[in-house]
Motif scaffolding. Structure first.
Motif, short mmCIF file in Angstrom:
data_model
loop_
_atom_site.label_atom_id
_atom_site.label_comp_id
_atom_site.label_asym_id
_atom_site.label_seq_id
_atom_site.Cartn_x
_atom_site.Cartn_y
_atom_site.Cartn_z
N ILE A 29 49.33 30.01 43.63
CA ILE A 29 49.86 29.80 42.27
C ILE A 29 48.70 29.60 41.29
N CYS A 30 47.72 28.83 41.70
CA CYS A 30 46.53 28.61 40.86
C CYS A 30 45.77 29.91 40.66
N LEU A 31 45.64 30.68 41.74
CA LEU A 31 44.96 31.97 41.65
C LEU A 31 45.65 32.89 40.65
N ASP A 32 46.98 32.91 40.69
CA ASP A 32 47.73 33.74 39.75
C ASP A 32 47.53 33.25 38.31
N ASP A 33 47.51 31.94 38.12
CA ASP A 33 47.26 31.39 36.78
C ASP A 33 45.90 31.81 36.25
N VAL A 34 44.88 31.75 37.10
CA VAL A 34 43.53 32.14 36.68
C VAL A 34 43.50 33.62 36.31
N MET A 35 44.13 34.46 37.15
CA MET A 35 44.14 35.89 36.85
C MET A 35 44.91 36.17 35.56
N SER A 36 45.95 35.40 35.30
CA SER A 36 46.71 35.56 34.06
C SER A 36 45.83 35.22 32.85
N LYS A 37 45.11 34.11 32.95
CA LYS A 37 44.22 33.70 31.86
C LYS A 37 43.06 34.68 31.66
N MET A 38 42.72 35.40 32.73
CA MET A 38 41.66 36.41 32.64
C MET A 38 42.21 37.76 32.18
N SER A 39 43.49 37.78 31.80
CA SER A 39 44.16 38.97 31.24
C SER A 39 44.33 40.12 32.24
N PHE A 40 44.50 39.78 33.52
CA PHE A 40 44.83 40.83 34.48
C PHE A 40 46.25 41.31 34.19
N PRO A 41 46.52 42.59 34.31
CA PRO A 41 47.86 43.11 34.05
C PRO A 41 48.90 42.50 35.00
N ASN A 42 50.11 42.31 34.50
CA ASN A 42 51.18 41.72 35.30
C ASN A 42 51.44 42.49 36.59
N LEU A 43 51.43 43.81 36.51
CA LEU A 43 51.70 44.61 37.69
C LEU A 43 50.63 44.39 38.76
N TRP A 44 49.37 44.34 38.37
CA TRP A 44 48.28 44.10 39.33
C TRP A 44 48.43 42.73 39.96
N ARG A 45 48.73 41.72 39.14
CA ARG A 45 48.93 40.36 39.66
C ARG A 45 50.10 40.33 40.64
N LYS A 46 51.15 41.08 40.32
CA LYS A 46 52.32 41.15 41.22
C LYS A 46 51.92 41.76 42.56
N TRP A 47 51.11 42.82 42.55
CA TRP A 47 50.64 43.44 43.79
C TRP A 47 49.82 42.45 44.63
N MET A 48 48.90 41.75 43.97
CA MET A 48 48.06 40.78 44.68
C MET A 48 48.91 39.67 45.27
N LYS A 49 49.85 39.18 44.48
CA LYS A 49 50.73 38.10 44.95
C LYS A 49 51.55 38.57 46.15
N GLU A 50 52.05 39.77 46.09
CA GLU A 50 52.82 40.33 47.21
C GLU A 50 51.98 40.45 48.47
N CYS A 51 50.74 40.88 48.29
CA CYS A 51 49.85 41.04 49.45
C CYS A 51 49.56 39.70 50.13
N VAL A 52 49.29 38.66 49.37
CA VAL A 52 48.90 37.39 50.00
C VAL A 52 50.11 36.56 50.45
N THR A 53 51.24 36.67 49.76
CA THR A 53 52.38 35.81 50.13
C THR A 53 53.23 36.38 51.26
N THR A 54 53.04 37.63 51.61
CA THR A 54 53.81 38.20 52.71
C THR A 54 53.03 38.22 54.02
N ALA A 55 51.82 37.68 54.01
CA ALA A 55 50.99 37.66 55.22
C ALA A 55 51.59 36.72 56.26
N THR A 56 51.49 37.13 57.52
CA THR A 56 51.94 36.28 58.62
C THR A 56 50.80 36.13 59.62
#
Length: 111
Positions: free
Chosen positions: A29-56
């Motif tokens: 969540i913190c990582l996503d906040d930092v990327m948001s503040k750094m103006s990363f596009p929402n779609l890119w942030r969504k891809w990154m979030k999907e990659c890390v949160t679905t890991a098993t």
């Protein structure tokens, strides 16, 4: 630097970041906040979030794997996404700069 500060009888807060352990403690969540503040596009942030949160992961016990479980935080070292840990470090840097700007801390120049 510590010896110099002691000789000058000044206070010092020294922060050492161990990036080896930082991989294990990245809060997504913190990582996503930092990327948001750094103006990363929402779609890119969504891809990154999907990659890390679905890991098993699974653990080997006596050579046999346990059932897979989902991870709650962290990044695997060597993973192509492990560069994301440095964004967390960037967020820490911005936070410390803000504290210096607001006179909560004073920076110490070395050299």
């Amino acid at each position: 630097m510590v010896d110099e500060v002691k000789k000058l009888n000044r206070n010092l807060l020294l922060v050492k970041v161990d990036f080896q352990k930082a991989y294990d403690s990245v809060y997504w969540i913190c990582l996503d906040d930092v990327m948001s503040k750094m103006s990363f596009p929402n779609l890119w942030r969504k891809w990154m979030k999907e990659c890390v949160t679905t890991a098993t992961a699974a653990v080997l016990i006596n050579g046999s794997p346990t059932e897979e479980f989902t991870l709650a935080r962290g990044l695997r070292q060597g993973d192509p996404l492990s560069f994301l840990v440095y964004f967390g470090g960037g967020g820490f840097h911005v936070m410390m700069e803000s504290m210096v700007t607001n006179n909560l801390f004073h920076s110490y120049k070395v050299g």
